[in-house]
Motif scaffolding. Structure first.
Motif, PDB file in Angstrom:
ATOM      1  N   GLN A 162       0.840  -1.185   0.000  1.00 13.11           N
ATOM      2  CA  GLN A 162       0.000   0.000   0.000  1.00 13.11           C
ATOM      3  C   GLN A 162       0.885   1.248   0.000  1.00 13.11           C
ATOM      4  O   GLN A 162       1.902   1.305   0.684  1.00 13.11           O
ATOM      5  CB  GLN A 162      -0.917   0.009   1.235  1.00 13.11           C
ATOM      6  CG  GLN A 162      -1.894  -1.159   1.296  1.00 13.11           C
ATOM      7  CD  GLN A 162      -2.925  -1.110   0.195  1.00 13.11           C
ATOM      8  OE1 GLN A 162      -3.329  -0.033  -0.249  1.00 13.11           O
ATOM      9  NE2 GLN A 162      -3.355  -2.291  -0.271  1.00 13.11           N
ATOM     10  N   PHE A 163       0.472   2.230  -0.780  1.00 13.07           N
ATOM     11  CA  PHE A 163       1.194   3.501  -0.863  1.00 13.07           C
ATOM     12  C   PHE A 163       0.211   4.631  -0.633  1.00 13.07           C
ATOM     13  O   PHE A 163      -0.922   4.600  -1.144  1.00 13.07           O
ATOM     14  CB  PHE A 163       1.862   3.673  -2.234  1.00 13.07           C
ATOM     15  CG  PHE A 163       2.905   2.644  -2.547  1.00 13.07           C
ATOM     16  CD1 PHE A 163       4.229   2.842  -2.172  1.00 13.07           C
ATOM     17  CD2 PHE A 163       2.568   1.464  -3.206  1.00 13.07           C
ATOM     18  CE1 PHE A 163       5.184   1.893  -2.472  1.00 13.07           C
ATOM     19  CE2 PHE A 163       3.524   0.521  -3.510  1.00 13.07           C
ATOM     20  CZ  PHE A 163       4.839   0.730  -3.134  1.00 13.07           C
ATOM     21  N   LYS A 164       0.611   5.619   0.109  1.00 14.23           N
ATOM     22  CA  LYS A 164      -0.209   6.813   0.292  1.00 14.23           C
ATOM     23  C   LYS A 164      -0.059   7.716  -0.939  1.00 14.23           C
ATOM     24  O   LYS A 164       0.946   7.631  -1.653  1.00 14.23           O
ATOM     25  CB  LYS A 164       0.229   7.564   1.546  1.00 14.23           C
ATOM     26  CG  LYS A 164       0.029   6.765   2.829  1.00 14.23           C
ATOM     27  CD  LYS A 164       0.493   7.569   4.039  1.00 14.23           C
ATOM     28  CE  LYS A 164       0.300   6.762   5.328  1.00 14.23           C
ATOM     29  NZ  LYS A 164       0.753   7.523   6.516  1.00 14.23           N
ATOM     30  N   THR A 220       1.043  10.521  -3.333  1.00 15.73           N
ATOM     31  CA  THR A 220       2.309  11.282  -3.466  1.00 15.73           C
ATOM     32  C   THR A 220       3.483  10.543  -2.808  1.00 15.73           C
ATOM     33  O   THR A 220       4.594  11.085  -2.755  1.00 15.73           O
ATOM     34  CB  THR A 220       2.211  12.704  -2.891  1.00 15.73           C
ATOM     35  OG1 THR A 220       2.103  12.639  -1.459  1.00 15.73           O
ATOM     36  CG2 THR A 220       1.028  13.451  -3.482  1.00 15.73           C
ATOM     37  N   GLU A 221       3.271   9.320  -2.310  1.00 18.09           N
ATOM     38  CA  GLU A 221       4.391   8.548  -1.772  1.00 18.09           C
ATOM     39  C   GLU A 221       5.193   7.967  -2.933  1.00 18.09           C
ATOM     40  O   GLU A 221       4.633   7.607  -3.971  1.00 18.09           O
ATOM     41  CB  GLU A 221       3.870   7.426  -0.875  1.00 18.09           C
ATOM     42  CG  GLU A 221       4.983   6.660  -0.171  1.00 18.09           C
ATOM     43  CD  GLU A 221       4.437   5.581   0.746  1.00 18.09           C
ATOM     44  OE1 GLU A 221       5.232   4.748   1.236  1.00 18.09           O
ATOM     45  OE2 GLU A 221       3.196   5.565   0.970  1.00 18.09           O
ATOM     46  N   TYR A 222       6.500   7.874  -2.768  1.00 22.24           N
ATOM     47  CA  TYR A 222       7.375   7.424  -3.845  1.00 22.24           C
ATOM     48  C   TYR A 222       7.511   5.903  -3.813  1.00 22.24           C
ATOM     49  O   TYR A 222       7.797   5.310  -2.765  1.00 22.24           O
ATOM     50  CB  TYR A 222       8.763   8.061  -3.722  1.00 22.24           C
ATOM     51  CG  TYR A 222       8.764   9.542  -4.032  1.00 22.24           C
ATOM     52  CD1 TYR A 222       8.819   9.991  -5.345  1.00 22.24           C
ATOM     53  CD2 TYR A 222       8.716  10.483  -3.001  1.00 22.24           C
ATOM     54  CE1 TYR A 222       8.812  11.351  -5.630  1.00 22.24           C
ATOM     55  CE2 TYR A 222       8.716  11.839  -3.281  1.00 22.24           C
ATOM     56  CZ  TYR A 222       8.758  12.267  -4.605  1.00 22.24           C
ATOM     57  OH  TYR A 222       8.753  13.609  -4.888  1.00 22.24           O
ATOM     58  N   GLU A 252       6.156   8.989  -8.263  1.00 20.04           N
ATOM     59  CA  GLU A 252       5.124   9.083  -7.240  1.00 20.04           C
ATOM     60  C   GLU A 252       3.977   8.122  -7.545  1.00 20.04           C
ATOM     61  O   GLU A 252       3.659   7.856  -8.702  1.00 20.04           O
ATOM     62  CB  GLU A 252       4.567  10.509  -7.165  1.00 20.04           C
ATOM     63  CG  GLU A 252       5.596  11.559  -6.789  1.00 20.04           C
ATOM     64  CD  GLU A 252       4.976  12.944  -6.735  1.00 20.04           C
ATOM     65  OE1 GLU A 252       3.721  13.014  -6.678  1.00 20.04           O
ATOM     66  OE2 GLU A 252       5.721  13.933  -6.753  1.00 20.04           O
ATOM     67  N   TYR A 285      -1.642   0.421  -9.719  1.00 18.09           N
ATOM     68  CA  TYR A 285      -0.988   1.583  -9.130  1.00 18.09           C
ATOM     69  C   TYR A 285      -0.801   2.633 -10.233  1.00 18.09           C
ATOM     70  O   TYR A 285      -0.238   2.342 -11.296  1.00 18.09           O
ATOM     71  CB  TYR A 285       0.371   1.207  -8.534  1.00 18.09           C
ATOM     72  CG  TYR A 285       0.281   0.143  -7.451  1.00 18.09           C
ATOM     73  CD1 TYR A 285       0.085   0.489  -6.132  1.00 18.09           C
ATOM     74  CD2 TYR A 285       0.392  -1.213  -7.792  1.00 18.09           C
ATOM     75  CE1 TYR A 285       0.010  -0.483  -5.140  1.00 18.09           C
ATOM     76  CE2 TYR A 285       0.303  -2.186  -6.803  1.00 18.09           C
ATOM     77  CZ  TYR A 285       0.109  -1.814  -5.490  1.00 18.09           C
ATOM     78  OH  TYR A 285       0.023  -2.782  -4.520  1.00 18.09           O
TER      79      TYR A 285
END
Length: 355
Positions: free
Chosen positions: A55-57, A59-61, A67, A90
Motif C-alpha cells: 500500500q502507498f499513500k 504522493t508517496e514514492y 510518485e 498503481y
C-alpha cells in the motif's frame, strides 16, 4: 517408503509454488513529464488465502522520482483448480526526465512474501526551441466560467412562463373560435346493459302483478315494448318501428329456430290481444313471460363497458354573448403582447450572454 513420501511432499510443494505466483506489468514504459502510467500487480492464490498487496499513500514514492497517485483494487477472477487471481493497479507519475528502475513489489499470501519482477519507466521531456523567443506567449489570465446557472436561471424560467402563456392563449383562442365554454364539465356515468334494462322492466311487470290483471292488452303492450327496446339496443336496428314479423325475419340470421319460434308465438299472441281483443289465460301469460326471459338470457352480451362519457349539450343560451367574446378577445390580445415581450427579452438576454 520414506523416500516415496518425501518425493510426494516435494511434488506438492512445487505445485503450490507454481500455483501461488505474483506478476507485475506496466501499460507504457515511456511517458512524458507529468503524464501517468499504470502498474498492474497480480497475485494468484487459493480462494480462501489472505493476500496483502503493498500500500502507498498519495504522493508517496515507489522509487525516488516516481510518485504513486492512487492504488485501485480490481475485481477477482477465478482460475483453474480453485485458485483466484487478485490484482491491484498503481497509478504512477513523474516530473523528472530520466530512466527509472522500479524495484520488485512484494505481495504476502497467507503471510508468506512473494516478489514480482522489476520494471523500468522512462520519463521524457518536451523539447523547447529556446532560439525563437518570439514564439513564446505569456500565461493567459483567468477565464470566466462559460456557464453559470445564476446567469441563465432567469432566462430559463421566463422561457417556461412563455410556453405556459402560449399554451393558454392557444387554448382560449380554440374555445372562442368553436364558440365553446372555457371549462367543459364531463361526467362519467354508469349505464345499464340492454339485458339488465329489460330484466329490470320485467321485474317491474311482475311487481305490478300485470300477469294476473284483467287488462291483458296493457300487459302484452308492456312486455313486447320491453323486448323491442332490448332487441333495438342489442342488435342495432329500429325494432320499435317494425312489425312482429319483420323483427323475426331480421333475427333469423343470428338466432336458433327454437328460440325464435317461442318469440314468434309471444309476438303473435300479443298482436291478437292488442288488435283482435283475444283473451288469454294466466298460464299462457306465464309461458310468454318465461319465453321473453329465456330469449334475453340466451342473447345477452355481458363483456361490454358499463361506463360512458357524457359531454354537456350546449343550448342557444349557453352560447357566448357578444360581451364575453370581446372580453376573451381582449385577454388573448394581452397574452399575445406579454408573450411577444417575453420572447424579445429571452432572445436579447441570451444574445448578451453568448456574446
Amino acid at each position: 517408503m520414506k523416500k516415496v513420501f518425501f518425493l510426494i511432499l516435494m511434488a506438492i510443494s512445487v505445485q503450490m509454488m507454481e500455483a501461488q505466483s505474483v506478476e507485475a506489468s506496466i501499460d507504457q514504459i515511456e511517458m512524458f513529464v507529468g503524464e501517468q502510467s499504470h502498474v498492474t500487480l497480480k497475485a494468484v492464490a487459493k480462494e480462501n488465502a489472505k493476500v496483502e498487496f503493498p500500500q502507498f499513500k498519495p504522493t508517496e514514492y515507489v522509487t525516488p522520482g516516481v510518485e504513486v497517485l492512487a492504488c485501485q483494487p480490481q475485481e477477482d477472477k477465478a482460475t483453474d483448480n480453485g485458485f483466484v487471481e487478485r490484482s491491484m493497479v498503481y497509478t504512477l507519475t513523474s516530473f523528472d526526465d530520466t530512466l527509472y528502475y522500479i524495484p520488485p513489489l512484494t505481495v504476502k499470501i497467507d503471510g508468506k512474501p512473494y516478489q514480482s519482477k522489476s520494471l523500468a519507466l522512462k520519463v521524457l521531456t518536451i523539447e523547447v526551441d529556446t532560439t525563437h523567443a518570439e514564439k513564446f506567449f505569456p500565461p493567459k489570465t483567468v477565464q470566466d466560467n462559460p456557464f453559470l446557472w445564476s446567469e441563465w436561471s432567469l432566462i430559463f424560467w421566463l422561457s417556461v412562463l412563455l410556453l405556459i402563456i402560449s399554451a393558454i392563449t392557444y387554448y382560449i383562442y380554440i374555445r372562442l373560435r368553436d364558440n365553446k365554454p372555457i371549462i367543459t364539465h364531463i361526467r362519467i356515468i354508469k349505464k345499464l346493459l340492454p339485458h339488465q334494462k329489460a330484466m329490470k322492466e320485467i321485474e317491474q311487470i311482475k311487481a305490478d302483478k300485470m300477469i294476473t290483471a284483467e287488462n291483458s292488452k296493457e300487459y302484452y303492450t308492456k312486455l313486447t315494448d320491453t323486448l323491442r327496446k332490448y332487441i333495438e339496443e342489442r342488435y342495432g336496428f329500429s325494432a320499435m318501428e317494425m312489425t312482429s314479423s319483420e323483427i323475426i325475419e331480421k333475427l333469423m340470421a343470428t338466432q336458433d329456430q327454437k328460440g325464435l319460434d317461442e318469440l314468434r308465438e309471444l309476438f303473435t299472441t300479443a298482436d291478437l290481444v292488442k288488435f283482435a281483443k283475444y283473451s288469454t289465460l294466466i298460464n299462457e301469460n306465464d309461458k310468454n313471460l318465461v319465453s321473453a326471459i329465456d330469449f334475453i338470457n340466451q342473447t345477452k352480451l355481458e363483456n361490454v363497458p358499463t361506463e360512458e362519457t357524457v359531454k354537456p349539450q350546449l343550448s342557444e343560451e349557453d352560447q357566448r354573448s357578444v360581451k364575453m367574446r370581446r372580453i376573451l378577445k381582449a385577454v388573448i390580445t394581452a397574452l399575445l403582447i406579454v408573450s411577444a415581450l417575453l420572447l424579445f427579452y429571452v432572445v436579447y438576454a441570451t444574445y448578451q450572454l453568448i456574446n
